[in-house]
Design a protein around this motif. Structure first.
Motif, PDB file in Angstrom:
ATOM      1  N   THR A 325      37.645   7.747  47.199  1.00 62.69           N
ATOM      2  CA  THR A 325      36.980   9.048  47.135  1.00 62.69           C
ATOM      3  C   THR A 325      37.594  10.009  48.145  1.00 62.69           C
ATOM      4  OG1 THR A 325      35.327   8.424  48.793  1.00 62.69           O
ATOM      5  CG2 THR A 325      34.784   7.979  46.477  1.00 62.69           C
ATOM      6  N   SER A 326      37.173  11.268  48.034  1.00 65.00           N
ATOM      7  CA  SER A 326      37.519  12.272  49.039  1.00 65.00           C
ATOM      8  C   SER A 326      36.422  13.322  49.090  1.00 65.00           C
ATOM      9  CB  SER A 326      38.853  12.949  48.702  1.00 65.00           C
ATOM     10  OG  SER A 326      38.697  13.843  47.614  1.00 65.00           O
ATOM     11  N   THR A 344      30.025  14.707  33.797  1.00 62.80           N
ATOM     12  CA  THR A 344      29.017  13.681  34.072  1.00 62.80           C
ATOM     13  C   THR A 344      29.468  12.706  35.154  1.00 62.80           C
ATOM     14  OG1 THR A 344      29.891  12.254  32.321  1.00 62.80           O
ATOM     15  CG2 THR A 344      28.155  13.819  31.698  1.00 62.80           C
ATOM     16  N   GLY A 345      30.772  12.672  35.438  1.00 60.60           N
ATOM     17  CA  GLY A 345      31.285  11.787  36.475  1.00 60.60           C
ATOM     18  C   GLY A 345      31.123  12.368  37.861  1.00 60.60           C
ATOM     19  N   ASP A 346      31.067  11.501  38.870  1.00 63.13           N
ATOM     20  CA  ASP A 346      30.951  11.922  40.261  1.00 63.13           C
ATOM     21  C   ASP A 346      32.265  12.565  40.697  1.00 63.13           C
ATOM     22  OD1 ASP A 346      30.713  12.168  43.026  1.00 63.13           O
ATOM     23  OD2 ASP A 346      29.715  10.236  43.264  1.00 63.13           O
ATOM     24  N   PRO A 347      32.251  13.838  41.130  1.00 63.68           N
ATOM     25  CA  PRO A 347      33.504  14.494  41.518  1.00 63.68           C
ATOM     26  C   PRO A 347      34.179  13.875  42.729  1.00 63.68           C
ATOM     27  CG  PRO A 347      31.616  15.846  42.140  1.00 63.68           C
ATOM     28  CD  PRO A 347      31.089  14.729  41.277  1.00 63.68           C
ATOM     29  N   ALA A 348      33.472  13.053  43.485  1.00 67.10           N
ATOM     30  CA  ALA A 348      34.080  12.411  44.653  1.00 67.10           C
ATOM     31  C   ALA A 348      35.276  11.546  44.260  1.00 67.10           C
ATOM     32  CB  ALA A 348      33.047  11.554  45.378  1.00 67.10           C
ATOM     33  N   TYR A 349      35.304  11.076  42.994  1.00 66.47           N
ATOM     34  CA  TYR A 349      36.377  10.208  42.538  1.00 66.47           C
ATOM     35  C   TYR A 349      37.543  10.975  41.913  1.00 66.47           C
ATOM     36  CZ  TYR A 349      32.604   6.800  43.053  1.00 66.47           C
ATOM     37  OH  TYR A 349      31.576   6.044  43.542  1.00 66.47           O
ATOM     38  N   ASP A 350      37.436  12.295  41.797  1.00 68.69           N
ATOM     39  CA  ASP A 350      38.508  13.075  41.173  1.00 68.69           C
ATOM     40  C   ASP A 350      39.806  12.943  41.957  1.00 68.69           C
ATOM     41  OD1 ASP A 350      36.782  13.952  39.216  1.00 68.69           O
ATOM     42  OD2 ASP A 350      36.442  15.928  40.105  1.00 68.69           O
ATOM     43  N   THR A 351      40.908  12.960  41.220  1.00 61.08           N
ATOM     44  CA  THR A 351      42.232  12.871  41.854  1.00 61.08           C
ATOM     45  C   THR A 351      43.172  13.982  41.400  1.00 61.08           C
ATOM     46  OG1 THR A 351      43.236  11.488  40.123  1.00 61.08           O
ATOM     47  CG2 THR A 351      42.003  10.351  41.870  1.00 61.08           C
ATOM     48  N   ALA A 352      42.715  14.843  40.492  1.00 64.11           N
ATOM     49  CA  ALA A 352      43.579  15.896  39.962  1.00 64.11           C
ATOM     50  C   ALA A 352      42.805  17.200  39.861  1.00 64.11           C
ATOM     51  CB  ALA A 352      44.134  15.499  38.599  1.00 64.11           C
ATOM     52  N   ASP A 353      43.429  18.291  40.292  1.00 65.44           N
ATOM     53  CA  ASP A 353      42.830  19.625  40.283  1.00 65.44           C
ATOM     54  C   ASP A 353      43.374  20.380  39.077  1.00 65.44           C
ATOM     55  OD1 ASP A 353      41.798  22.123  40.806  1.00 65.44           O
ATOM     56  OD2 ASP A 353      42.374  22.153  42.917  1.00 65.44           O
ATOM     57  N   VAL A 380      41.470   9.068  48.740  1.00 64.67           N
ATOM     58  CA  VAL A 380      42.270  10.074  48.046  1.00 64.67           C
ATOM     59  C   VAL A 380      42.627  11.150  49.066  1.00 64.67           C
ATOM     60  CG1 VAL A 380      42.324  11.760  46.170  1.00 64.67           C
ATOM     61  CG2 VAL A 380      41.034   9.619  45.895  1.00 64.67           C
ATOM     62  N   PHE A 381      43.896  11.519  49.142  1.00 65.79           N
ATOM     63  CA  PHE A 381      44.333  12.547  50.088  1.00 65.79           C
ATOM     64  C   PHE A 381      43.974  13.923  49.517  1.00 65.79           C
ATOM     65  CE2 PHE A 381      46.971  15.470  52.362  1.00 65.79           C
ATOM     66  CZ  PHE A 381      47.117  14.934  53.627  1.00 65.79           C
ATOM     67  N   TRP A 382      42.763  14.375  49.824  1.00 67.14           N
ATOM     68  CA  TRP A 382      42.260  15.665  49.348  1.00 67.14           C
ATOM     69  C   TRP A 382      41.372  16.244  50.458  1.00 67.14           C
ATOM     70  CZ3 TRP A 382      40.838  16.479  43.541  1.00 67.14           C
ATOM     71  CH2 TRP A 382      40.685  17.839  43.285  1.00 67.14           C
TER      72      TRP A 382
END
Length: 412
Positions: A325-326, A344-353, A380-382
């Motif tokens: 996460t980030s 619906t997914g938790d944005p903490a797990y996002d890896t792409a903008d 995640v490096f964010w």
């Protein structure tokens, strides 16, 4: 450290080439405990760093001087995360490994932005299906030629390729590549259907099915030697599940490119259909240590990927999902709104903008270790906006990439 070269012949259009030569910090040099068989903490990472270029030869030119701003920025991100093994997606393939050498020598081995230089004496690169003409009208637009009729989308051979960098030796004799594996040879393949005809799964003609490859880039099994143990880096970059029509040929291909690794790590009949570019058959041996890595272009909850595509890996009995996460991803989803508000997914797990209107930010990039590798940490490096390192990720137009580096620490 001097670099040497080894080229292994492959049953593809080109040869596979092996080259020897914020996140919490880890040691620059491989842990000496590996030499005596003691447990080692290994940081593995994947990074779609968008070092693809619009024309052949441009990447090599951009990396030649050490002054390319984007290359400096992505190099600093790698230096700050400091993985022991990293897969680079969207790194154009250049024959002879020249681009990889230039990136290491002129960027990674030079301190960037106050970060410490990092050395990767071992690397693996090999040809990509992108941009290789198929000779057929694969997108059924009435003409033959261009990126959409190539074996993998690309305007020149090798565009959007990939590379593996490692601080530990790569067992080049045991590398397997699957560039030429035919899509039709996967049992139960989700071959696309032409909706204008009554026949099933007929988007491709019988003649086209004899040449259409599964991998949009390639699939690689790159064994890394950590002391007396082997960790198999299973590297790929499936096609985005978009840029097609009602036949969903890219969505279906994305699903089956992901399925390939799920089958490969399953012993017995499930993986018996698989053959590599040298004609060797079967999947990974039971008990092998591995990490599935890459931009899979599939989110478990949102986006356009085929139903349950990434769940084939996330729910696999031999695989651990470290759930990196980030805080930066959470902040970005809230500030950008748009499609993100309906996810619906938790944005903490996002890896792409990605674009705010559609599809929004997604979890696209994965580092998934086998269950016999103990996960110690992941991220995640964010960085959030207030973090000085947010200058490295930024906002569109990005100074580095629209993807974020994903790292996982495992105990070997």
């Amino acid at each position: 450290m001097p670099r040497s070269f080894r080229t292994a012949a492959a049953a593809s259009l080109a040869a596979a080439l092996a080259l020897t030569a914020g996140a919490p910090a880890v040691a620059d040099a491989p842990d000496a405990r590996a030499a005596v068989g003691q447990p080692v903490e290994l940081r593995v990472a994947t990074y779609n760093l968008s070092l693809n270029r619009a024309a052949e030869g441009q990447l090599e030119s951009d990396l030649a001087t050490g002054e390319n701003a984007q290359a400096q920025t992505v190099a600093e991100i790698i230096q700050r995360a400091n993985p022991d093994v990293v897969l680079l997606n969207e790194f154009d393939y250049v024959e002879g490994g020249r681009a990889v050498d230039l990136f290491r020598e002129n960027y990674l081995e030079v301190p960037q932005g106050g970060a410490e230089a990092v050395e990767y004496p071992y690397a693996f690169v090999a040809p990509s299906n992108t941009g290789i003409p198929s000779g057929f009208d694969l997108n059924n637009d009435g003409t033959v030629g261009g990126g959409d009729d190539a074996f993998g989308f690309g305007v020149f051979e090798g565009q959007y390729g990939m590379a593996v960098l490692s601080k530990y030796p790569i067992d080049t004799d045991a590398v397997r590549t699957f560039q030429t594996f035919l899509w039709k040879d996967m049992p139960g393949a989700l071959l696309p259907d032409d909706p204008s005809t009554p026949e099933p799964a007929d988007w491709f003609t019988p003649e086209e099915l004899e040449v259409v490859r599964l991998s949009s880039k390639s699939h690689w099994d790159v064994p890394v030697q950590v002391g007396n143990k082997t960790v198999h880096v299973l590297a790929s970059h499936p096609t985005p599940p978009t840029f097609d029509g009602p036949e969903d040929r890219n969505g279906r291909r994305n699903h089956d490119e992901i399925r390939f690794w799920a089958d490969y790590v399953t012993a017995g009949p499930t993986s018996s259909y698989i053959y590599d570019d040298e004609g060797r058959t079967g999947g990974l041996k039971p008990g092998s240590r591995f990490v599935v890595m890459g931009d899979q272009n599939a989110d478990p909850h949102d986006g356009d990927s085929y139903d349950v595509a990434i769940d084939q890996l996330l729910g696999h009995p031999r695989i651990t999902d470290p759930l990196p996460t980030s805080e930066g991803a959470v902040e970005a989803a809230e500030l950008q709104g748009g499609a993100n508000a309906a996810h619906t997914g938790d944005p903490a797990y996002d890896t792409a903008d990605f674009a705010d209107n559609a599809p929004g930010n997604l979890r696209a990039d994965y580092v998934l270790p086998s269950k016999n590798l103990q996960v110690r940490d992941a991220g995640v490096f964010w960085p959030v906006r207030s973090d000085p390192l947010s200058r490295l990720t930024g906002e569109y137009p990005f100074p580095s990439s629209d993807h974020r580096l994903v790292w996982v620490d495992v105990k070997v």
